[in-house]
Design a protein around this motif. Structure first.
Motif, short mmCIF file in Angstrom:
data_model
loop_
_atom_site.label_atom_id
_atom_site.label_comp_id
_atom_site.label_asym_id
_atom_site.label_seq_id
_atom_site.Cartn_x
_atom_site.Cartn_y
_atom_site.Cartn_z
N PHE A 41 9.29 5.77 -3.19
CA PHE A 41 8.03 4.08 -4.18
C PHE A 41 7.95 3.99 -2.60
O PHE A 41 8.52 3.37 -1.77
N THR A 42 6.26 3.48 -2.15
CA THR A 42 6.09 3.19 -1.31
C THR A 42 4.82 1.68 -2.33
O THR A 42 5.16 1.93 -2.61
N SER A 43 4.53 0.92 -0.74
CA SER A 43 3.47 0.12 -1.29
C SER A 43 2.37 0.59 -0.17
O SER A 43 2.10 1.35 0.96
N ALA A 44 1.68 -0.72 -0.18
CA ALA A 44 0.10 -0.18 0.41
C ALA A 44 0.16 -1.32 1.91
O ALA A 44 0.08 -0.01 2.81
N THR A 45 0.71 -1.78 1.83
CA THR A 45 0.65 -2.83 3.05
C THR A 45 2.34 -3.42 3.36
O THR A 45 2.97 -3.08 1.85
N PRO A 46 3.18 -3.79 4.48
CA PRO A 46 4.65 -4.43 4.24
C PRO A 46 4.50 -5.89 3.47
O PRO A 46 3.82 -6.11 3.12
N TYR A 47 5.82 -6.33 2.94
CA TYR A 47 5.66 -7.48 2.39
C TYR A 47 5.57 -7.43 0.78
O TYR A 47 5.02 -8.29 0.27
N GLU A 48 5.31 -6.21 0.12
CA GLU A 48 4.94 -6.16 -1.78
C GLU A 48 5.96 -6.59 -2.51
O GLU A 48 5.40 -6.12 -3.25
#
Length: 245
Positions: A41-48
């Motif tokens: 699991f990942t995101s584009a940027t922090p704090y998502e």
């Protein structure tokens, strides 16, 4: 053990918990006949909200009596040990110092749920994640658990998630509505695919709807199978998704 302040643990009947169970169901079907055991699991940027998302999904999978391991692979800003009230001894200890794997996996944090925290923040996270020792970890735990969920760093600031994407069975991308531009989302997808990722789907987080009763409401959406796109939507308000990680 400290109280676990995650909604799927303290309020199992809430609409938010039901939304996580819907995502769990979609993941179980996302393999299209091939078992998915290692899912990052990942995101584009922090704090998502990707760390909160993966921790809640780990809980609902364990509640379904599946043996689950949650690995905190975000060695730059680890949070899973805080969410579950655990000492931060784990992955980096094993890779860097040769500590026994069975000694750093923290067993029975909840029924059917084990957790491998990130361990102390190392100076070279990308090198550790791409090491032979990390491959040994993934091979070992694949045989030990029904599901292994990896909490990875965001894609755009660092290379860690892209480096790991070819080593797992699939990747789920958590994106925060209103915070991420279409260009950032497309660049994130491209970087993952360049790393060999099989993107299982996207969870669109913090989608604003009408305000009522003084609360800002949200929807979770989970998309999978790009040829046959499906979605689940659940309205809720949750303090967890405002917490950043």
């Amino acid at each position: 053990m400290a109280e676990i302040d995650l909604i799927t643990q303290y309020n199992k009947k809430s609409p938010v918990s039901e939304a996580y169970r819907a995502i769990r169901t979609n993941l179980q079907f996302a393999g299209a006949g091939k078992p998915l055991k290692l899912i990052s699991f990942t995101s584009a940027t922090p704090y998502e909200g990707k760390s909160t998302t993966v921790s809640n999904l780990a809980i609902v999978m364990a509640q379904n009596e599946k043996n689950v391991l949650l690995i905190d692979c975000d060695m730059r800003k680890p949070v899973q040990h805080k969410k579950f009230g655990l000492p931060n001894r784990g992955l980096s200890n094993y890779i860097a110092t040769g500590a026994a794997l069975e000694k750093v996996i923290q067993k029975n944090v909840l029924p059917h749920l084990d957790i491998l925290p990130s361990g102390p923040v190392p100076p070279n996270p990308s090198e550790l994640l791409s090491s032979t020792k990390m491959e040994e970890v993934l091979q070992a735990v694949r045989d030990m658990y029904d599901y292994v969920l990896l909490d990875m760093p965001p894609v755009l600031p660092v290379t860690d998630a892209a480096v790991m994407s070819s080593k797992v069975d699939g990747v789920v991308l958590v994106l925060s509505s209103g915070d991420i531009s279409p260009d950032e989302a497309n660049r994130t997808k491209a970087q993952l695919e360049q790393g060999g990722a099989k993107i299982l789907g996207v969870i669109l987080n913090k989608v604003p709807t009408q305000r009522s009763y003084g609360y800002s409401q949200y929807y979770y959406y989970y998309y999978y199978d790009e040829d046959h796109v499906k979605h689940k939507g659940h309205r809720h308000h949750s303090k967890e998704e405002n917490s950043g990680q």
